[in-house]
Design a protein around this motif. Structure first.
Motif, PDB file in Angstrom:
ATOM      1  N   ARG A 184       0.857  -1.181   0.000  1.00 21.37           N
ATOM      2  CA  ARG A 184       0.000   0.000   0.000  1.00 21.37           C
ATOM      3  C   ARG A 184       0.897   1.236   0.000  1.00 21.37           C
ATOM      4  NH1 ARG A 184      -1.441  -0.013   5.205  1.00 21.37           N
ATOM      5  NH2 ARG A 184      -0.418   1.973   5.685  1.00 21.37           N
ATOM      6  N   VAL A 185       0.656   2.106  -0.949  1.00 16.23           N
ATOM      7  CA  VAL A 185       1.479   3.319  -1.047  1.00 16.23           C
ATOM      8  C   VAL A 185       1.009   4.325   0.008  1.00 16.23           C
ATOM      9  CG1 VAL A 185       2.145   5.240  -2.550  1.00 16.23           C
ATOM     10  CG2 VAL A 185       1.918   2.945  -3.506  1.00 16.23           C
ATOM     11  N   ASN A 186       1.961   4.944   0.665  1.00 17.70           N
ATOM     12  CA  ASN A 186       1.677   5.959   1.691  1.00 17.70           C
ATOM     13  C   ASN A 186       1.415   7.289   0.982  1.00 17.70           C
ATOM     14  OD1 ASN A 186       1.633   7.761   3.792  1.00 17.70           O
ATOM     15  ND2 ASN A 186       3.703   7.305   4.543  1.00 17.70           N
ATOM     16  N   LEU A 187       0.142   7.572   0.723  1.00 20.42           N
ATOM     17  CA  LEU A 187      -0.231   8.742  -0.085  1.00 20.42           C
ATOM     18  C   LEU A 187       0.032  10.065   0.639  1.00 20.42           C
ATOM     19  CD1 LEU A 187      -3.533   7.447  -1.762  1.00 20.42           C
ATOM     20  CD2 LEU A 187      -1.213   7.401  -2.683  1.00 20.42           C
ATOM     21  N   THR A 188       0.370  10.010   1.941  1.00 21.56           N
ATOM     22  CA  THR A 188       0.733  11.261   2.621  1.00 21.56           C
ATOM     23  C   THR A 188       2.154  11.685   2.216  1.00 21.56           C
ATOM     24  OG1 THR A 188       1.712  10.254   4.611  1.00 21.56           O
ATOM     25  CG2 THR A 188      -0.673  10.615   4.642  1.00 21.56           C
TER      26      THR A 188
END
Length: 448
Positions: A184-188
């Protein structure tokens, strides 16, 4: 030659330890890799030998039965050596039979004596000459499915009753396929496209997940060793498990409780979805697991997670009533949905375990109920595929808590790919649905 011998010897030791101590395969494998400092090419073979032999154990025993005179009296390590060798002969094209047999005989000599080495050699040569016994000798379709896919008959019968034969067959077959690594990509911190580019520059083969908007699938390489992972751009997590944060539907500045949180995959996802605002209170019973949650939050640059060591069943004593906007209870369960990752679960779990777990699950849900604000949400999830731990637990909770109702509007919050699988206010994902873990999610709402 010494290297491969070492790999097979190590594989045998791990298989033996798993059976002797009912230890988890993934933990023993990781320890062995660290302890023996294996080169990466050998890690792949070792992983394949252990998981493959475990996954196919019942099938291998069926094939061995006519050739091993008294398997019950045969020493455990010898049976494991026979299974390990036969697995290579039947399922691994790239290893010549003669090499697999030669290595097995050498190990038998070293670990036992000439008599055992002769027996191992004799069994394998007989199988080469006579061929494998046919599954067609098993007339009952459920018995045959059980042996063909190495799933205990009680489980196959149970699933057949709940899902029908075709779905059960698909699930059993899917459980034999090694899982794909997903993250899961850390969109922050970074967009999915940028993260993919970063990983590709590092030499990984990766692609977008067709299911989860912020997820990626890894086709080649282990991204736990990537710079992107170290820099907090991503978290390794199964796609089914990512769906929980969608079901909970958090918004910024909310107060969230993750009741059984370690190692923190779902907590950090919720924290990211709130864009590092509000607070996620993450509970776990064990201090070393709470440390994992904190480490993960730190690596990802998330300051809105508070991890606490405590038994979730005592949460009512620690927190005020109606204190949380939303609560996630990812309950302890039998883990029947993650057999691709932990094949030993198939042989260790028993039918009575499911009933025992369901009473713990009901207790936990009952403890969480008073802590949810009016109009707030309680999401119940497990990584299993059995109605006793899933639908029955939720139905029993709703019957005892008239102040809660099933929230069918959660379908709108879920990614499109899984919407057709949603039934009212819950979702049962089987491993064959999206090629991920078996998982259950129910969304409940406290009436205003």
């Amino acid at each position: 030659m010494a290297k491969t011998k070492n790999v097979r010897q190590t594989a045998l030791e791990i298989l033996d330890a798993i059976e002797k101590n009912q230890s988890y395969s993934n933990l023993l494998l990781n320890n062995a890799i660290e302890k023996n400092q294996l080169p990466s090419k050998d890690i792949g073979l070792l992983t394949e030998l252990i998981y493959g032999t475990l996954q196919r154990k019942m099938t291998l025993d069926f094939y061995l039965k006519p050739f091993v005179k008294n398997s019950k009296k045969t020493e455990r390590w010898v049976m494991n050596l026979l299974r390990l060798t036969l697995y290579q002969m039947v399922y691994l094209d790239r290893i010549p039979d003669r090499a697999a047999i030669h290595e097995a005989v050498e190990i038998a000599k070293k670990q036992g004596h000439k008599g055992i080495a002769g027996m191992v050699n004799g069994v394998m040569r007989s199988i080469q000459r006579e061929g494998l016994p046919s599954m067609d000798t098993i007339s009952d379709p459920l018995d045959r499915l059980s042996i063909e896919t190495s799933h205990p008959i009680w489980l196959v019968k149970r699933w057949d009753k709940q899902f029908g034969f075709e779905k059960t067959k698909e699930m059993c077959e899917q459980n034999l396929i090694a899982p794909m690594q997903t993250a899961r990509v850390n969109l922050t911190r970074i967009s999915r496209d940028e993260c993919l580019e970063t990983l590709k520059e590092e030499g990984f083969e990766v692609e977008k997940s067709p299911v989860i908007p912020e997820a990626i699938r890894v086709l080649k390489g282990n991204i736990a060793s990537s710079r992107a992972f170290k820099w907090g751009m991503l978290t390794i997590q199964d796609e089914s498990s990512m769906l929980v944060a969608y079901a909970l539907g958090v918004t910024e500045n909310e107060h969230i409780l993750d009741a059984c949180a370690a190692p923190g995959g779902k907590s950090t996802h919720l924290a990211e979805k709130m864009d590092n605002t509000g607070e996620v209170v993450s509970l776990d019973l064990h201090l070393h697991k709470v440390k994992l949650i904190r480490d993960n939050a730190q690596r990802l640059g998330l300051g809105n997670i508070r991890a606490i060591t405590m038994d979730s069943r005592t949460a009512g004593e620690r927190f005020e009533k109606e204190m949380f906007d939303r609560i996630l209870l990812d309950a302890p369960c039998s883990g029947l949905g993650v057999m691709r990752r932990k094949p030993d679960i198939k042989y260790v779990k028993q039918e009575k375990d499911l009933t025992q777990l369901s009473s713990i699950q009901k207790d936990l849900l009952g403890t969480m109920a008073p802590l949810v604000k009016k109009g707030g949400y309680l999401v119940y999830s497990t990584c299993t595929v059995d109605e006793v731990e899933n639908q029955n637990v939720v139905e029993s909770f709703l019957a005892e808590h008239p102040d809660f109702e099933g929230d069918s509007s959660f379908k709108e919050r879920m990614p499109e790919a899984v919407q057709p699988l949603i039934n009212g206010f819950d979702l049962q994902i089987l491993p064959q649905h999206i090629g991920s873990d078996g998982f259950y999610i129910a969304c409940l709402r406290k009436k205003v």
